[in-house]
Design a protein around this motif. Structure first.
Motif, mmCIF file in Angstrom:
data_model
loop_
_atom_site.group_PDB
_atom_site.id
_atom_site.type_symbol
_atom_site.label_atom_id
_atom_site.label_comp_id
_atom_site.label_asym_id
_atom_site.label_seq_id
_atom_site.Cartn_x
_atom_site.Cartn_y
_atom_site.Cartn_z
ATOM 1 N N GLN A 52 52.670 35.179 34.003
ATOM 2 C CA GLN A 52 52.532 34.014 34.868
ATOM 3 C C GLN A 52 52.605 32.761 33.987
ATOM 4 O OE1 GLN A 52 52.171 34.118 38.312
ATOM 5 N NE2 GLN A 52 52.398 36.341 38.227
ATOM 6 N N LEU A 53 53.718 32.051 34.049
ATOM 7 C CA LEU A 53 53.959 30.959 33.102
ATOM 8 C C LEU A 53 54.308 29.635 33.766
ATOM 9 C CD1 LEU A 53 56.166 33.131 30.736
ATOM 10 C CD2 LEU A 53 53.804 32.473 30.308
ATOM 11 N N GLY A 54 54.879 29.669 34.957
ATOM 12 C CA GLY A 54 55.376 28.440 35.566
ATOM 13 C C GLY A 54 54.552 27.988 36.759
ATOM 14 N N GLY A 55 55.153 27.060 37.529
ATOM 15 C CA GLY A 55 54.534 26.579 38.752
ATOM 16 C C GLY A 55 53.489 25.508 38.535
ATOM 17 N N ARG A 56 53.323 24.684 39.549
ATOM 18 C CA ARG A 56 52.259 23.677 39.523
ATOM 19 C C ARG A 56 50.936 24.299 39.946
ATOM 20 N NH1 ARG A 56 51.903 18.086 39.927
ATOM 21 N NH2 ARG A 56 49.701 17.496 39.774
ATOM 22 N N LEU A 57 50.980 25.071 41.048
ATOM 23 C CA LEU A 57 49.801 25.781 41.554
ATOM 24 C C LEU A 57 50.226 27.185 41.933
ATOM 25 C CD1 LEU A 57 46.903 26.037 42.700
ATOM 26 C CD2 LEU A 57 47.776 25.075 44.844
ATOM 27 N N THR A 58 49.556 28.173 41.375
ATOM 28 C CA THR A 58 49.862 29.566 41.673
ATOM 29 C C THR A 58 48.596 30.286 42.119
ATOM 30 O OG1 THR A 58 51.739 29.762 40.153
ATOM 31 C CG2 THR A 58 50.578 31.787 40.704
ATOM 32 N N ASP A 88 45.380 30.776 39.840
ATOM 33 C CA ASP A 88 44.325 31.653 40.355
ATOM 34 C C ASP A 88 44.886 33.069 40.434
ATOM 35 O OD1 ASP A 88 42.655 29.539 40.675
ATOM 36 O OD2 ASP A 88 42.306 29.816 42.815
ATOM 37 N N VAL A 89 44.191 34.018 39.820
ATOM 38 C CA VAL A 89 44.566 35.430 39.918
ATOM 39 C C VAL A 89 43.370 36.196 40.458
ATOM 40 C CG1 VAL A 89 45.262 37.512 38.692
ATOM 41 C CG2 VAL A 89 46.220 35.294 38.018
ATOM 42 N N ASP A 90 43.568 36.891 41.577
ATOM 43 C CA ASP A 90 42.550 37.755 42.164
ATOM 44 C C ASP A 90 43.037 39.196 42.087
ATOM 45 O OD1 ASP A 90 40.311 36.264 44.196
ATOM 46 O OD2 ASP A 90 41.986 35.047 43.465
ATOM 47 N N SER A 91 42.180 40.089 41.614
ATOM 48 C CA SER A 91 42.579 41.495 41.548
ATOM 49 C C SER A 91 41.511 42.368 42.186
ATOM 50 C CB SER A 91 42.819 41.931 40.101
ATOM 51 O OG SER A 91 41.599 42.080 39.415
ATOM 52 N N LEU A 92 41.983 43.429 42.841
ATOM 53 C CA LEU A 92 41.109 44.440 43.427
ATOM 54 C C LEU A 92 41.623 45.804 43.008
ATOM 55 C CD1 LEU A 92 38.959 45.583 45.423
ATOM 56 C CD2 LEU A 92 40.735 45.422 47.200
ATOM 57 N N VAL A 117 41.814 30.572 36.733
ATOM 58 C CA VAL A 117 40.669 31.216 37.379
ATOM 59 C C VAL A 117 41.030 32.676 37.608
ATOM 60 C CG1 VAL A 117 39.125 31.250 39.360
ATOM 61 C CG2 VAL A 117 40.031 29.061 38.539
ATOM 62 N N PHE A 118 40.172 33.572 37.158
ATOM 63 C CA PHE A 118 40.366 34.998 37.391
ATOM 64 C C PHE A 118 39.152 35.558 38.118
ATOM 65 C CE2 PHE A 118 39.358 39.367 35.985
ATOM 66 C CZ PHE A 118 40.438 40.027 36.556
ATOM 67 N N ALA A 119 39.403 36.294 39.198
ATOM 68 C CA ALA A 119 38.343 37.005 39.917
ATOM 69 C C ALA A 119 38.792 38.452 40.082
ATOM 70 C CB ALA A 119 38.087 36.363 41.274
ATOM 71 N N GLY A 120 38.089 39.367 39.426
ATOM 72 C CA GLY A 120 38.486 40.768 39.473
ATOM 73 C C GLY A 120 37.356 41.643 39.983
ATOM 74 N N LEU A 121 37.694 42.578 40.860
ATOM 75 C CA LEU A 121 36.695 43.460 41.452
ATOM 76 C C LEU A 121 37.132 44.915 41.319
ATOM 77 C CD1 LEU A 121 34.190 44.145 43.226
ATOM 78 C CD2 LEU A 121 35.656 43.741 45.235
ATOM 79 N N LYS A 144 40.201 20.490 24.454
ATOM 80 C CA LYS A 144 39.013 20.178 25.243
ATOM 81 C C LYS A 144 39.309 19.932 26.711
ATOM 82 C CE LYS A 144 36.237 18.235 21.463
ATOM 83 N NZ LYS A 144 35.510 17.033 20.971
ATOM 84 N N GLY A 145 40.478 19.461 27.061
ATOM 85 C CA GLY A 145 40.756 19.136 28.454
ATOM 86 C C GLY A 145 41.055 20.328 29.336
ATOM 87 N N ALA A 146 41.295 21.485 28.751
ATOM 88 C CA ALA A 146 41.648 22.680 29.528
ATOM 89 C C ALA A 146 40.390 23.432 29.952
ATOM 90 C CB ALA A 146 42.555 23.586 28.713
ATOM 91 N N ARG A 147 40.556 24.312 30.952
ATOM 92 C CA ARG A 147 39.402 25.048 31.475
ATOM 93 C C ARG A 147 39.832 26.437 31.939
ATOM 94 N NH1 ARG A 147 35.392 23.177 36.491
ATOM 95 N NH2 ARG A 147 34.398 25.207 36.804
ATOM 96 N N ALA A 148 38.985 27.405 31.683
ATOM 97 C CA ALA A 148 39.220 28.777 32.155
ATOM 98 C C ALA A 148 37.933 29.321 32.749
ATOM 99 C CB ALA A 148 39.696 29.666 31.009
ATOM 100 N N ASP A 149 38.047 29.976 33.898
ATOM 101 C CA ASP A 149 36.911 30.631 34.552
ATOM 102 C C ASP A 149 37.261 32.088 34.778
ATOM 103 O OD1 ASP A 149 35.034 28.317 35.204
ATOM 104 O OD2 ASP A 149 36.898 27.623 36.113
ATOM 105 N N SER A 150 36.292 32.972 34.520
ATOM 106 C CA SER A 150 36.523 34.399 34.694
ATOM 107 C C SER A 150 35.328 35.030 35.381
ATOM 108 C CB SER A 150 36.761 35.070 33.337
ATOM 109 O OG SER A 150 37.128 36.421 33.492
#
Length: 225
Positions: A52-58, A88-92, A117-121, A144-150
């Protein structure tokens, strides 16, 4: 501006082996929404490989449903966000059958003002005894300006299973950079080598050499290589 809405659904019959490969390199003004879902019957194998490399919002969902006894899924993924990109990546991984297995590895890097943002279940039903399942998401924050949530999680209703998850969010280890620079390697090159090594943990699990090459070149380009 453009919009992409995609759906990929895979049905793996008993004993089937299937690999789904996707390299997403949309333009910087594309809004991208996807659902990727697989259903695995007895002793089937489904492998997802994605960059997953491109796009403005995925926003992408990966749902792996394992109703068949002995069914297996594997997921190998990378992402690299820059500027104002948002992913945003959601996995189940849903274990229903007996003795099913799941293995998810997702590595990502963010720089500039981008965010991931990653949400995995991992969900194991009462019928999913002898399940063996694992998911891991690792992130590198390059400024510093970037952010990652897992947010990995487990939901287990069976009592004879092996299931675990992990997540890391951190910056480049300056000791690694110092070591490379002490061998005469310029700092920019040293940083590039460390980030490429971080992604190679996933690349080494991928089966398609053409996809590996594409993803490696795309990561190098984002690093200024």
């Amino acid at each position: 501006q453009a919009l992409n809405v995609g759906v990929a659904e895979v049905y793996a019959a008993a004993g089937a082996q299937l690999r789904h490969v996707e390299v997403q390199r949309w333009g910087e003004d594309v809004y991208n929404f996807n659902i990727n879902r697989s259903v695995g019957q007895n002793d089937s194998v489904v492998i997802w490989e994605t960059g997953q490399l491109g796009g403005r919002l995925t926003k992408t969902f990966y749902d792996s449903i394992l109703p068949g006894n002995g069914a297996m899924m594997e997921f190998n993924g990378v992402y690299f966000m820059e500027e104002k990109q948002h992913l945003d990546v959601d996995s189940l991984i849903h274990h229903i059958g007996l003795a099913t297995s799941g293995d998810l590895l997702l590595h990502g890097a963010v720089k500039d003002k981008s965010r991931s943002v990653f949400a995995g279940l991992i969900k194991i039903d009462k019928s999913g005894q002898q399940t063996n399942s694992y998911l891991k998401n690792e992130n590198l924050i390059l400024n510093k300006g970037a952010r990652a949530d897992s947010m990995p999680s487990l939901e287990i209703d069976a009592n004879d299973v092996r299931a675990s998850h992990g997540a890391t969010i951190g910056q480049i280890n300056e000791e690694d950079i110092f070591y490379l620079m002490s061998r005469g390697i310029p700092r920019n090159t040293a940083v590039k080598m460390v980030v490429e090594g971080f992604f190679y943990k996933v690349f080494d699990r991928m089966h398609n050499e053409r996809v590996k090459e594409k993803l490696f070149n795309a990561v190098s380009a984002k690093l200024g290589g």
